[in-house]
Design an enzyme around this catalytic site. Structure first.
Site, short mmCIF file in Angstrom:
data_model
loop_
_atom_site.label_atom_id
_atom_site.label_comp_id
_atom_site.label_asym_id
_atom_site.label_seq_id
_atom_site.Cartn_x
_atom_site.Cartn_y
_atom_site.Cartn_z
N GLU A 59 -20.89 -4.21 34.07
CA GLU A 59 -19.92 -3.54 34.92
C GLU A 59 -18.86 -4.46 35.49
O GLU A 59 -17.73 -4.05 35.74
CB GLU A 59 -20.65 -2.85 36.08
N ASP A 77 -10.46 5.77 34.43
CA ASP A 77 -11.42 6.60 33.69
C ASP A 77 -11.47 8.03 34.20
O ASP A 77 -12.37 8.78 33.85
CB ASP A 77 -12.81 5.97 33.71
N THR A 82 -13.27 3.23 41.85
CA THR A 82 -14.63 2.78 41.58
C THR A 82 -14.88 1.57 42.45
O THR A 82 -14.05 0.68 42.52
CB THR A 82 -14.79 2.41 40.09
#
Length: 274
Positions: A59, A77, A82
Protein backbone atom coordinates in the site's frame (compact mmCIF):
# COMPACT_ATOMS: atom_id res chain seq x y z
CA UNK A 1 -7.29 0.16 2.91
CA UNK A 2 -6.56 2.43 0.02
CA UNK A 3 -8.23 -0.12 -2.26
CA UNK A 4 -11.72 -0.30 -0.89
CA UNK A 5 -15.00 -1.96 -1.89
CA UNK A 6 -16.73 -0.31 -4.84
CA UNK A 7 -20.20 -1.46 -3.78
CA UNK A 8 -22.59 1.45 -3.16
CA UNK A 9 -23.37 0.27 0.37
CA UNK A 10 -21.37 1.95 3.10
CA UNK A 11 -18.95 -0.01 5.24
CA UNK A 12 -21.37 0.36 8.15
CA UNK A 13 -24.07 -1.43 6.14
CA UNK A 14 -21.61 -4.12 5.12
CA UNK A 15 -20.59 -4.57 8.74
CA UNK A 16 -24.20 -4.98 9.82
CA UNK A 17 -24.69 -7.66 7.19
CA UNK A 18 -21.45 -9.35 8.17
CA UNK A 19 -22.39 -9.30 11.84
CA UNK A 20 -25.77 -10.82 11.06
CA UNK A 21 -24.08 -13.55 9.10
CA UNK A 22 -21.90 -14.42 12.07
CA UNK A 23 -25.01 -15.05 14.14
CA UNK A 24 -27.33 -16.57 11.57
CA UNK A 25 -25.00 -18.73 9.50
CA UNK A 26 -22.44 -21.42 10.29
CA UNK A 27 -19.76 -19.53 8.37
CA UNK A 28 -17.60 -18.79 11.37
CA UNK A 29 -18.48 -21.76 13.55
CA UNK A 30 -15.40 -23.92 13.87
CA UNK A 31 -15.74 -27.59 13.04
CA UNK A 32 -13.88 -30.28 14.95
CA UNK A 33 -10.93 -29.82 12.58
CA UNK A 34 -10.36 -26.29 13.86
CA UNK A 35 -8.99 -27.67 17.09
CA UNK A 36 -5.91 -28.71 15.17
CA UNK A 37 -5.06 -25.13 14.26
CA UNK A 38 -1.84 -24.03 15.90
CA UNK A 39 -2.16 -21.79 18.90
CA UNK A 40 -0.10 -19.02 17.30
CA UNK A 41 -2.22 -17.11 14.83
CA UNK A 42 -1.93 -13.85 12.95
CA UNK A 43 -3.12 -12.13 16.13
CA UNK A 44 0.13 -13.07 17.86
CA UNK A 45 1.92 -9.69 18.29
CA UNK A 46 4.98 -10.73 16.28
CA UNK A 47 2.85 -12.13 13.45
CA UNK A 48 0.58 -9.09 13.46
CA UNK A 49 3.64 -6.87 13.04
CA UNK A 50 4.64 -8.94 10.01
CA UNK A 51 1.11 -8.62 8.61
CA UNK A 52 1.22 -4.85 8.93
CA UNK A 53 4.61 -4.70 7.22
CA UNK A 54 3.42 -6.91 4.36
CA UNK A 55 0.35 -4.78 3.75
CA UNK A 56 2.37 -1.57 4.01
CA UNK A 57 4.81 -2.83 1.39
CA UNK A 58 1.89 -3.11 -1.04
CA UNK A 59 0.00 0.00 0.00
CA UNK A 60 2.79 2.43 0.80
CA UNK A 61 5.98 0.91 -0.68
CA UNK A 62 7.46 0.82 2.82
CA UNK A 63 7.73 -1.58 5.73
CA UNK A 64 7.33 1.33 8.15
CA UNK A 65 3.58 1.01 8.62
CA UNK A 66 3.59 3.22 11.71
CA UNK A 67 4.64 6.14 9.53
CA UNK A 68 1.30 5.85 7.70
CA UNK A 69 -1.00 7.25 10.38
CA UNK A 70 -0.43 10.65 8.77
CA UNK A 71 -0.67 9.42 5.17
CA UNK A 72 -3.41 11.01 3.04
CA UNK A 73 -3.92 11.46 -0.70
CA UNK A 74 -6.45 10.96 -3.47
CA UNK A 75 -5.01 8.15 -5.58
CA UNK A 76 -7.63 8.57 -8.29
CA UNK A 77 -9.46 5.29 -7.68
CA UNK A 78 -12.90 6.84 -7.30
CA UNK A 79 -12.92 6.56 -3.51
CA UNK A 80 -11.97 10.14 -2.64
CA UNK A 81 -9.26 10.61 -0.04
CA UNK A 82 -7.35 7.54 1.12
CA UNK A 83 -5.62 7.92 4.47
CA UNK A 84 -4.06 6.27 7.49
CA UNK A 85 -2.63 2.87 8.30
CA UNK A 86 -5.34 0.92 6.51
CA UNK A 87 -6.31 3.39 3.81
CA UNK A 88 -9.57 4.70 5.26
CA UNK A 89 -11.51 6.23 2.35
CA UNK A 90 -13.76 9.28 2.35
CA UNK A 91 -15.92 7.65 -0.32
CA UNK A 92 -16.51 4.28 1.34
CA UNK A 93 -17.75 5.09 4.83
CA UNK A 94 -14.88 3.80 6.92
CA UNK A 95 -13.16 7.18 7.16
CA UNK A 96 -16.44 8.67 8.37
CA UNK A 97 -16.75 5.99 11.04
CA UNK A 98 -13.16 6.58 12.13
CA UNK A 99 -13.62 10.34 12.49
CA UNK A 100 -16.89 9.76 14.37
CA UNK A 101 -15.08 7.44 16.77
CA UNK A 102 -12.34 10.02 17.26
CA UNK A 103 -14.95 12.69 17.95
CA UNK A 104 -16.63 10.45 20.53
CA UNK A 105 -13.34 9.88 22.30
CA UNK A 106 -11.99 13.41 21.98
CA UNK A 107 -14.71 16.00 21.36
CA UNK A 108 -13.56 19.17 19.66
CA UNK A 109 -10.64 17.56 17.85
CA UNK A 110 -9.26 19.07 14.66
CA UNK A 111 -11.18 16.68 12.37
CA UNK A 112 -14.61 16.92 13.98
CA UNK A 113 -15.62 19.94 11.92
CA UNK A 114 -15.38 17.81 8.76
CA UNK A 115 -18.03 15.30 9.85
CA UNK A 116 -20.88 16.98 7.91
CA UNK A 117 -18.75 17.00 4.74
CA UNK A 118 -17.69 13.38 5.23
CA UNK A 119 -21.34 12.38 5.51
CA UNK A 120 -22.12 14.25 2.29
CA UNK A 121 -19.28 12.80 0.21
CA UNK A 122 -19.76 9.22 1.43
CA UNK A 123 -20.29 7.02 -1.63
CA UNK A 124 -18.50 9.39 -4.01
CA UNK A 125 -15.04 10.69 -4.88
CA UNK A 126 -16.00 14.28 -4.06
CA UNK A 127 -13.83 16.56 -1.94
CA UNK A 128 -16.67 19.01 -1.32
CA UNK A 129 -16.34 20.53 2.12
CA UNK A 130 -12.98 18.84 2.69
CA UNK A 131 -10.64 21.01 0.63
CA UNK A 132 -8.36 22.73 1.20
CA UNK A 133 -7.85 22.07 4.92
CA UNK A 134 -8.65 18.40 5.45
CA UNK A 135 -5.31 16.81 4.43
CA UNK A 136 -3.32 19.14 6.66
CA UNK A 137 -5.68 18.63 9.57
CA UNK A 138 -5.50 14.85 9.10
CA UNK A 139 -1.72 15.04 9.41
CA UNK A 140 -2.06 17.21 12.50
CA UNK A 141 -4.50 14.74 14.05
CA UNK A 142 -2.04 11.92 13.39
CA UNK A 143 0.29 13.46 15.94
CA UNK A 144 -2.36 12.75 18.58
CA UNK A 145 -2.00 9.35 20.27
CA UNK A 146 -5.79 9.17 20.67
CA UNK A 147 -6.27 9.39 16.90
CA UNK A 148 -3.62 6.76 16.30
CA UNK A 149 -5.40 4.46 18.77
CA UNK A 150 -8.67 5.09 16.96
CA UNK A 151 -7.05 4.03 13.67
CA UNK A 152 -5.71 0.87 15.32
CA UNK A 153 -9.09 0.03 16.82
CA UNK A 154 -11.03 0.54 13.59
CA UNK A 155 -8.47 -1.52 11.66
CA UNK A 156 -8.95 -4.36 14.11
CA UNK A 157 -12.73 -4.14 14.37
CA UNK A 158 -13.46 -3.89 10.67
CA UNK A 159 -10.66 -5.81 8.98
CA UNK A 160 -8.13 -7.64 11.11
CA UNK A 161 -10.28 -9.39 13.71
CA UNK A 162 -12.96 -10.66 11.29
CA UNK A 163 -10.30 -11.99 8.91
CA UNK A 164 -8.45 -13.82 11.68
CA UNK A 165 -11.67 -15.27 13.10
CA UNK A 166 -12.71 -16.60 9.72
CA UNK A 167 -9.23 -17.93 9.00
CA UNK A 168 -9.11 -19.80 12.29
CA UNK A 169 -12.62 -21.14 11.75
CA UNK A 170 -11.50 -22.47 8.37
CA UNK A 171 -8.55 -24.22 10.02
CA UNK A 172 -5.97 -21.97 8.39
CA UNK A 173 -2.60 -21.13 9.83
CA UNK A 174 -0.93 -17.72 9.82
CA UNK A 175 -0.44 -17.38 6.05
CA UNK A 176 -4.06 -18.23 5.33
CA UNK A 177 -5.27 -15.79 7.95
CA UNK A 178 -3.08 -13.15 6.35
CA UNK A 179 -4.46 -13.96 2.88
CA UNK A 180 -7.93 -13.31 4.28
CA UNK A 181 -6.81 -10.08 5.95
CA UNK A 182 -5.18 -8.69 2.83
CA UNK A 183 -8.30 -9.54 0.83
CA UNK A 184 -10.75 -7.91 3.23
CA UNK A 185 -8.49 -4.85 3.41
CA UNK A 186 -8.57 -4.39 -0.35
CA UNK A 187 -12.07 -5.56 -1.22
CA UNK A 188 -14.12 -5.04 1.92
CA UNK A 189 -16.85 -7.51 2.84
CA UNK A 190 -19.97 -6.19 1.16
CA UNK A 191 -22.34 -8.01 -1.13
CA UNK A 192 -20.59 -7.37 -4.45
CA UNK A 193 -18.96 -10.22 -6.35
CA UNK A 194 -15.42 -9.08 -5.52
CA UNK A 195 -15.94 -8.76 -1.77
CA UNK A 196 -14.03 -10.95 0.66
CA UNK A 197 -16.94 -13.25 1.40
CA UNK A 198 -17.58 -13.85 -2.28
CA UNK A 199 -13.88 -14.42 -3.01
CA UNK A 200 -14.01 -17.08 -0.32
CA UNK A 201 -17.18 -18.59 -1.80
CA UNK A 202 -15.51 -18.71 -5.21
CA UNK A 203 -12.57 -20.61 -3.70
CA UNK A 204 -14.90 -23.05 -1.95
CA UNK A 205 -16.28 -24.11 -5.32
CA UNK A 206 -12.99 -25.82 -6.15
CA UNK A 207 -11.37 -26.68 -2.80
CA UNK A 208 -12.16 -27.24 0.86
CA UNK A 209 -10.32 -25.62 3.77
CA UNK A 210 -8.78 -27.82 6.48
CA UNK A 211 -11.80 -27.36 8.77
CA UNK A 212 -13.87 -29.13 6.09
CA UNK A 213 -11.32 -31.86 5.58
CA UNK A 214 -9.41 -30.25 2.72
CA UNK A 215 -5.71 -29.74 2.11
CA UNK A 216 -4.53 -26.33 3.31
CA UNK A 217 -2.10 -25.64 0.48
CA UNK A 218 -4.62 -26.67 -2.19
CA UNK A 219 -7.30 -24.50 -0.63
CA UNK A 220 -5.03 -21.46 -0.32
CA UNK A 221 -4.06 -21.73 -3.99
CA UNK A 222 -7.78 -21.76 -4.81
CA UNK A 223 -8.35 -18.73 -2.59
CA UNK A 224 -5.48 -16.81 -4.16
CA UNK A 225 -6.77 -17.72 -7.63
CA UNK A 226 -10.15 -16.31 -6.66
CA UNK A 227 -8.48 -13.21 -5.22
CA UNK A 228 -6.55 -12.59 -8.43
CA UNK A 229 -9.79 -12.90 -10.40
CA UNK A 230 -11.42 -10.30 -8.14
CA UNK A 231 -8.48 -7.92 -8.45
CA UNK A 232 -8.61 -8.06 -12.23
CA UNK A 233 -12.22 -6.92 -12.24
CA UNK A 234 -11.11 -3.38 -11.39
CA UNK A 235 -8.38 -1.38 -13.07
CA UNK A 236 -7.15 0.05 -9.75
CA UNK A 237 -6.41 -3.50 -8.56
CA UNK A 238 -5.17 -5.02 -11.81
CA UNK A 239 -1.55 -5.37 -10.69
CA UNK A 240 -1.69 -8.66 -8.78
CA UNK A 241 1.93 -8.75 -7.60
CA UNK A 242 0.87 -8.50 -3.93
CA UNK A 243 -0.47 -12.01 -4.50
CA UNK A 244 1.77 -13.38 -7.25
CA UNK A 245 5.19 -12.36 -5.92
CA UNK A 246 4.34 -12.18 -2.22
CA UNK A 247 1.65 -14.46 -0.79
CA UNK A 248 2.06 -17.09 -3.51
CA UNK A 249 5.82 -17.14 -2.89
CA UNK A 250 5.27 -17.97 0.78
CA UNK A 251 2.70 -20.59 -0.12
CA UNK A 252 4.95 -22.27 -2.68
CA UNK A 253 7.63 -22.47 0.01
CA UNK A 254 5.08 -24.05 2.39
CA UNK A 255 5.78 -21.27 4.86
CA UNK A 256 2.29 -21.54 6.32
CA UNK A 257 3.25 -19.81 9.56
CA UNK A 258 5.00 -16.83 7.91
CA UNK A 259 8.22 -17.56 9.73
CA UNK A 260 11.10 -15.18 8.93
CA UNK A 261 13.21 -14.71 6.99
CA UNK A 262 10.68 -13.52 4.44
CA UNK A 263 11.57 -12.23 0.99
CA UNK A 264 9.00 -10.96 -1.48
CA UNK A 265 8.31 -8.38 -4.18
CA UNK A 266 5.45 -5.97 -4.77
CA UNK A 267 5.23 -3.89 -7.95
CA UNK A 268 8.79 -5.04 -8.71
CA UNK A 269 10.26 -3.73 -5.45
CA UNK A 270 12.02 -6.22 -3.17
CA UNK A 271 11.41 -6.49 0.56
CA UNK A 272 12.91 -8.53 3.38
CA UNK A 273 12.01 -9.33 6.96
CA UNK A 274 14.86 -11.05 8.79
Amino acid sequence: MRHHPSAPATRRTALALFGAALVAAPLLRPSHATASVRAIGLDDPAKKEIAMQLVSSAENSSLDWKAQYQYIEDIGDGRGYTAGIIGFCSGTGDMLDLVELYADRKPGNVLQKYLPALREVDGSDSHDGLDPGFPGDWRRAARDAEFRRAQDDERDRVYFDPAVRQGKADGLRVLGQFAYYDAIVMHGDGGDSTSFRNIRKRALRTAKPPAQGGDEVTYLHAFLDARVWAMKQEEAHSDTSRVDTAQRVFLNRRNLDLNPPLDWKVYGDSYHIG
